[in-house]
Design a protein around this motif. Structure first.
Motif, PDB file in Angstrom:
ATOM      1  N   ARG A   3      45.326  35.226  41.383  1.00 42.52           N
ATOM      2  CA  ARG A   3      46.245  35.360  42.497  1.00 42.52           C
ATOM      3  C   ARG A   3      46.517  36.825  42.862  1.00 42.52           C
ATOM      4  N   ASP A   4      46.872  37.619  41.915  1.00 42.28           N
ATOM      5  CA  ASP A   4      47.225  39.016  42.169  1.00 42.28           C
ATOM      6  C   ASP A   4      46.233  39.939  41.475  1.00 42.28           C
ATOM      7  N   TRP A   5      44.958  39.673  41.677  1.00 38.80           N
ATOM      8  CA  TRP A   5      43.915  40.367  40.948  1.00 38.80           C
ATOM      9  C   TRP A   5      44.005  41.883  41.071  1.00 38.80           C
ATOM     10  N   ARG A   6      44.169  42.396  42.266  1.00 40.39           N
ATOM     11  CA  ARG A   6      44.213  43.862  42.440  1.00 40.39           C
ATOM     12  C   ARG A   6      45.344  44.481  41.645  1.00 40.39           C
ATOM     13  N   ARG A   9      44.383  44.296  37.944  1.00 34.69           N
ATOM     14  CA  ARG A   9      43.333  45.287  37.688  1.00 34.69           C
ATOM     15  C   ARG A   9      43.922  46.695  37.615  1.00 34.69           C
ATOM     16  N   ASP A  10      44.781  47.035  38.571  1.00 35.23           N
ATOM     17  CA  ASP A  10      45.373  48.373  38.589  1.00 35.23           C
ATOM     18  C   ASP A  10      46.280  48.610  37.389  1.00 35.23           C
ATOM     19  N   ARG A  11      46.995  47.583  36.976  1.00 33.40           N
ATOM     20  CA  ARG A  11      47.864  47.719  35.799  1.00 33.40           C
ATOM     21  C   ARG A  11      47.048  47.876  34.517  1.00 33.40           C
ATOM     22  N   PHE A  21      36.859  52.035  33.400  1.00 32.45           N
ATOM     23  CA  PHE A  21      36.479  50.661  33.705  1.00 32.45           C
ATOM     24  C   PHE A  21      35.658  50.642  34.981  1.00 32.45           C
ATOM     25  N   ASP A  22      34.436  50.175  34.874  1.00 34.60           N
ATOM     26  CA  ASP A  22      33.534  50.033  36.003  1.00 34.60           C
ATOM     27  C   ASP A  22      34.017  48.860  36.867  1.00 34.60           C
ATOM     28  N   ASP A  23      34.067  49.055  38.190  1.00 34.03           N
ATOM     29  CA  ASP A  23      34.521  47.983  39.074  1.00 34.03           C
ATOM     30  C   ASP A  23      33.655  46.732  38.953  1.00 34.03           C
ATOM     31  N   LYS A  24      32.372  46.924  38.702  1.00 33.41           N
ATOM     32  CA  LYS A  24      31.471  45.782  38.539  1.00 33.41           C
ATOM     33  C   LYS A  24      31.890  44.936  37.340  1.00 33.41           C
ATOM     34  N   ASN A  25      32.211  45.590  36.226  1.00 33.62           N
ATOM     35  CA  ASN A  25      32.655  44.869  35.035  1.00 33.62           C
ATOM     36  C   ASN A  25      34.011  44.207  35.260  1.00 33.62           C
TER      37      ASN A  25
END
Length: 59
Positions: A3-6, A9-11, A21-25
């Motif tokens: 739901r709140d992936w971004r 991810r940022d946290r 952390f590679d964005d692809k991973n």
């Protein structure tokens, strides 16, 4: 976690700011707590239980 992936991810990136952390991973582990913990553990060598607690607290 989808739901709140971004935000998640940022946290995660902020919590483990000393790790690259590679964005692809990060996209690959999206939506899976188990895979997220495995990714972080592979980069930090922290205990999986500790990582899991920290990631759950982020969410």
């Amino acid at each position: 976690m989808n739901r709140d992936w971004r935000q998640v991810r940022d946290r995660v990136k902020a919590t483990w700011s000393d790790v690259e952390f590679d964005d692809k991973n990060m996209k690959r582990v999206r939506g899976s707590l188990k895979q997220m913990v495995s990714l972080i553990q592979s980069k930090t060598d922290e205990k999986r239980a500790d990582i899991r607690r920290r990631v759950v607290a982020i969410m």
